[in-house]
Design a protein around this motif. Structure first.
Motif, PDB file in Angstrom:
ATOM      1  N   ALA A  94      48.709  36.850  47.372  1.00  0.00           N
ATOM      2  CA  ALA A  94      48.016  36.062  46.351  1.00  0.00           C
ATOM      3  C   ALA A  94      48.973  35.626  45.251  1.00  0.00           C
ATOM      4  O   ALA A  94      48.901  34.489  44.762  1.00  0.00           O
ATOM      5  CB  ALA A  94      46.857  36.866  45.765  1.00  0.00           C
ATOM      6  N   PHE A  95      49.875  36.512  44.856  1.00  0.00           N
ATOM      7  CA  PHE A  95      50.873  36.126  43.853  1.00  0.00           C
ATOM      8  C   PHE A  95      51.735  34.984  44.386  1.00  0.00           C
ATOM      9  O   PHE A  95      52.049  34.033  43.666  1.00  0.00           O
ATOM     10  CB  PHE A  95      51.764  37.316  43.488  1.00  0.00           C
ATOM     11  N   ARG A  96      52.107  35.075  45.658  1.00  0.00           N
ATOM     12  CA  ARG A  96      52.972  34.052  46.248  1.00  0.00           C
ATOM     13  C   ARG A  96      52.237  32.721  46.408  1.00  0.00           C
ATOM     14  O   ARG A  96      52.766  31.662  46.061  1.00  0.00           O
ATOM     15  CB  ARG A  96      53.485  34.528  47.607  1.00  0.00           C
ATOM     16  N   GLU A  97      51.010  32.776  46.908  1.00  0.00           N
ATOM     17  CA  GLU A  97      50.287  31.543  47.222  1.00  0.00           C
ATOM     18  C   GLU A  97      49.678  30.880  45.989  1.00  0.00           C
ATOM     19  O   GLU A  97      49.703  29.658  45.861  1.00  0.00           O
ATOM     20  CB  GLU A  97      49.190  31.852  48.248  1.00  0.00           C
ATOM     21  N   GLU A  98      49.119  31.679  45.084  1.00  0.00           N
ATOM     22  CA  GLU A  98      48.427  31.114  43.926  1.00  0.00           C
ATOM     23  C   GLU A  98      49.303  31.040  42.677  1.00  0.00           C
ATOM     24  O   GLU A  98      49.157  30.125  41.872  1.00  0.00           O
ATOM     25  CB  GLU A  98      47.164  31.933  43.622  1.00  0.00           C
ATOM     26  N   GLY A  99      50.185  32.020  42.525  1.00  0.00           N
ATOM     27  CA  GLY A  99      51.023  32.039  41.335  1.00  0.00           C
ATOM     28  C   GLY A  99      52.427  31.525  41.558  1.00  0.00           C
ATOM     29  O   GLY A  99      53.196  31.376  40.608  1.00  0.00           O
ATOM     30  N   LYS A 100      52.768  31.270  42.837  1.00  0.00           N
ATOM     31  CA  LYS A 100      54.116  30.818  43.198  1.00  0.00           C
ATOM     32  C   LYS A 100      55.175  31.820  42.727  1.00  0.00           C
ATOM     33  O   LYS A 100      56.269  31.445  42.301  1.00  0.00           O
ATOM     34  CB  LYS A 100      54.416  29.433  42.603  1.00  0.00           C
TER      35      LYS A 100
ATOM     36  N   PRO B 229      45.355  34.706  32.075  1.00  0.00           N
ATOM     37  CA  PRO B 229      45.810  33.317  32.239  1.00  0.00           C
ATOM     38  C   PRO B 229      47.303  33.125  31.976  1.00  0.00           C
ATOM     39  O   PRO B 229      47.874  32.111  32.387  1.00  0.00           O
ATOM     40  CB  PRO B 229      44.973  32.551  31.200  1.00  0.00           C
ATOM     41  N   LEU B 230      47.935  34.092  31.304  1.00  0.00           N
ATOM     42  CA  LEU B 230      49.362  33.986  31.005  1.00  0.00           C
ATOM     43  C   LEU B 230      50.233  34.477  32.160  1.00  0.00           C
ATOM     44  O   LEU B 230      51.452  34.318  32.128  1.00  0.00           O
ATOM     45  CB  LEU B 230      49.691  34.791  29.741  1.00  0.00           C
ATOM     46  N   ILE B 231      49.602  35.082  33.168  1.00  0.00           N
ATOM     47  CA  ILE B 231      50.329  35.596  34.336  1.00  0.00           C
ATOM     48  C   ILE B 231      49.914  34.758  35.543  1.00  0.00           C
ATOM     49  O   ILE B 231      48.780  34.874  36.019  1.00  0.00           O
ATOM     50  CB  ILE B 231      50.006  37.083  34.582  1.00  0.00           C
ATOM     51  N   PRO B 232      50.784  33.897  36.039  1.00  0.00           N
ATOM     52  CA  PRO B 232      50.418  33.001  37.146  1.00  0.00           C
ATOM     53  C   PRO B 232      49.853  33.751  38.355  1.00  0.00           C
ATOM     54  O   PRO B 232      50.474  34.679  38.867  1.00  0.00           O
ATOM     55  CB  PRO B 232      51.748  32.319  37.491  1.00  0.00           C
ATOM     56  N   GLY B 233      48.654  33.354  38.754  1.00  0.00           N
ATOM     57  CA  GLY B 233      48.049  33.933  39.947  1.00  0.00           C
ATOM     58  C   GLY B 233      47.275  35.215  39.733  1.00  0.00           C
ATOM     59  O   GLY B 233      46.679  35.744  40.682  1.00  0.00           O
ATOM     60  N   MET B 234      47.224  35.743  38.517  1.00  0.00           N
ATOM     61  CA  MET B 234      46.615  37.057  38.297  1.00  0.00           C
ATOM     62  C   MET B 234      45.143  37.097  38.700  1.00  0.00           C
ATOM     63  O   MET B 234      44.681  38.068  39.318  1.00  0.00           O
ATOM     64  CB  MET B 234      46.765  37.476  36.834  1.00  0.00           C
ATOM     65  N   GLU B 235      44.397  36.074  38.361  1.00  0.00           N
ATOM     66  CA  GLU B 235      42.976  36.083  38.704  1.00  0.00           C
ATOM     67  C   GLU B 235      42.782  36.093  40.221  1.00  0.00           C
ATOM     68  O   GLU B 235      41.895  36.777  40.744  1.00  0.00           O
ATOM     69  CB  GLU B 235      42.283  34.889  38.060  1.00  0.00           C
ATOM     70  N   ALA B 236      43.623  35.359  40.940  1.00  0.00           N
ATOM     71  CA  ALA B 236      43.544  35.348  42.403  1.00  0.00           C
ATOM     72  C   ALA B 236      43.972  36.692  42.975  1.00  0.00           C
ATOM     73  O   ALA B 236      43.423  37.157  43.986  1.00  0.00           O
ATOM     74  CB  ALA B 236      44.431  34.231  42.963  1.00  0.00           C
TER      75      ALA B 236
ATOM     76  N   PHE C 210      58.325  38.009  37.167  1.00  0.00           N
ATOM     77  CA  PHE C 210      57.854  37.197  36.041  1.00  0.00           C
ATOM     78  C   PHE C 210      57.942  38.042  34.782  1.00  0.00           C
ATOM     79  O   PHE C 210      57.598  39.224  34.794  1.00  0.00           O
ATOM     80  CB  PHE C 210      56.403  36.770  36.289  1.00  0.00           C
ATOM     81  N   GLU C 211      58.420  37.456  33.700  1.00  0.00           N
ATOM     82  CA  GLU C 211      58.538  38.185  32.447  1.00  0.00           C
ATOM     83  C   GLU C 211      57.295  37.976  31.591  1.00  0.00           C
ATOM     84  O   GLU C 211      56.862  36.844  31.378  1.00  0.00           O
ATOM     85  CB  GLU C 211      59.781  37.731  31.672  1.00  0.00           C
ATOM     86  N   ALA C 212      56.747  39.092  31.123  1.00  0.00           N
ATOM     87  CA  ALA C 212      55.594  39.043  30.224  1.00  0.00           C
ATOM     88  C   ALA C 212      55.920  39.934  29.029  1.00  0.00           C
ATOM     89  O   ALA C 212      55.492  41.086  28.975  1.00  0.00           O
ATOM     90  CB  ALA C 212      54.336  39.528  30.935  1.00  0.00           C
TER      91      ALA C 212
END
Length: 246
Positions: free
Chosen positions: A217-223, A168-175, A110-112
C-alpha cells in the motif's frame, strides 16, 4: 550517575541501535533506556525501575521533550500508564500472560520531523472529540487488562484528534491503514509522530502477511518504498543481556 552519587568517574558508551532515526519508534528513548540500565548495572544495580525512568526522562528531555511515553515502557516493559509527572507516578497495566500480542511495524522511506508533525496538531480541541478520545483511552486500558485484542485494535484505530491531522502528511498512510485492517489486523495507526505505521495482530505469521500488504500500500498509494518487521510484546523491558569481566 548523579542519582547514583557518583561524581568522579567518567564513562564512554558505544551504542548499537537497530531503530531508524525520526521513525516514530522512540529511538531516542531506546538510547536513554539502554544508557540508564547499562550504567546502573555497572555500578551495582542500585536504582529502582522508577528511578531509571526518571534518569531516562532527564536524558531524553534535551532531544524530544519531557515525556515518559516511550522511555517508561522501554525500561519497564509491557504497557505503562503515566498517571502524573509531578510527582512521577507510573502504573503497570498487566497484559494477560496467556495472550500473545504482536506489532507489525512498517517504516516508509520518508522523513516526518517530530517538530513538523507536532505543529500539525490542533491548538484547541472541541468537546465532542475530547470526550471521544477519552473514551477510547479508557477502552484501550480495559482491552489491555483483559487481553481483548479486538478491543485494543479498535481503540487504537479510533483517534479523532491526532491521526486525522498527521495521516495526510504521510503519503499513502490512509491506504496503509485500510490494507492492514483488510489483511486481518485488529487495528492500525501511526506510531508516534510517524511515519511508521503500526498494526496489531495475534501471531508472527499473521503479522508477516499483514506487513506485506502494508508495504504494498505504501508503494502503490504513497509511491514510497517501505520495510516491515514483526515484533512480539516485550513484557520485561531493558535488561542486561551479557557482560564481560575486566
Amino acid at each position: 550517575m548523579k542519582m547514583l552519587g557518583i561524581r568522579k568517574v567518567g564513562l564512554s558508551l558505544t551504542l548499537e541501535k537497530g531503530l531508524p532515526l525520526g521513525s516514530g519508534l522512540g529511538s531516542s528513548a531506546a538510547s536513554a533506556a539502554a544508557a540508564a540500565v547499562a550504567i546502573n548495572e555497572i555500578f551495582g544495580g542500585r536504582l529502582t525501575e522508577e528511578e531509571l525512568v526518571l534518569a531516562g526522562l532527564k536524558s531524553e528531555e534535551k532531544v524530544s521533550g519531557y515525556h515518559a511515553d516511550n522511555v517508561a515502557p522501554a525500561i519497564m516493559g509491557g504497557f505503562i500508564l503515566i498517571r502524573s509527572y509531578e510527582p512521577l507516578e507510573l502504573l503497570r497495566l498487566k497484559f494477560p500472560a496467556e495472550t500473545e500480542l504482536f506489532f507489525v511495524l512498517v517504516s516508509p522511506e520518508f522523513e516526518a520531523p517530530t517538530k513538523k508533525m507536532r505543529e500539525a496538531l490542533p491548538g484547541e480541541i472541541g468537546m465532542p472529540h475530547h470526550i471521544w478520545n477519552c473514551s477510547q483511552a479508557g477502552a484501550l486500558v480495559a482491552a489491555v487488562l483483559s487481553g481483548d485484542l479486538a478491543g485494543l485494535g479498535k481503540a487504537l484505530s479510533s483517534d479523532k484528534i491526532v491521526e486525522p491531522r498527521r495521516a495526510p502528511l504521510i503519503p499513502g498512510m490512509e491506504a496503509v491503514k485500510r490494507a492492514a485492517i483488510e489483511a486481518g489486523a485488529f487495528g492500525c495507526t501511526i506510531s508516534g509522530a510517524g511515519p511508521t505505521a503500526v498494526a496489531v495482530t495475534d501471531s508472527e505469521s499473521h503479522g508477516e502477511a499483514i506487513g506485506k500488504r502494508m508495504v504494498e500500500a505504501f508503494r502503490e498509494e504513497g509511491k514510497l518504498a517501505a520495510s516491515a518487521v514483526v515484533r512480539q510484546l516485550d513484557r520485561v523491558g531493558a535488561r542486561l543481556v551479557s557482560s564481560i569481566a575486566r
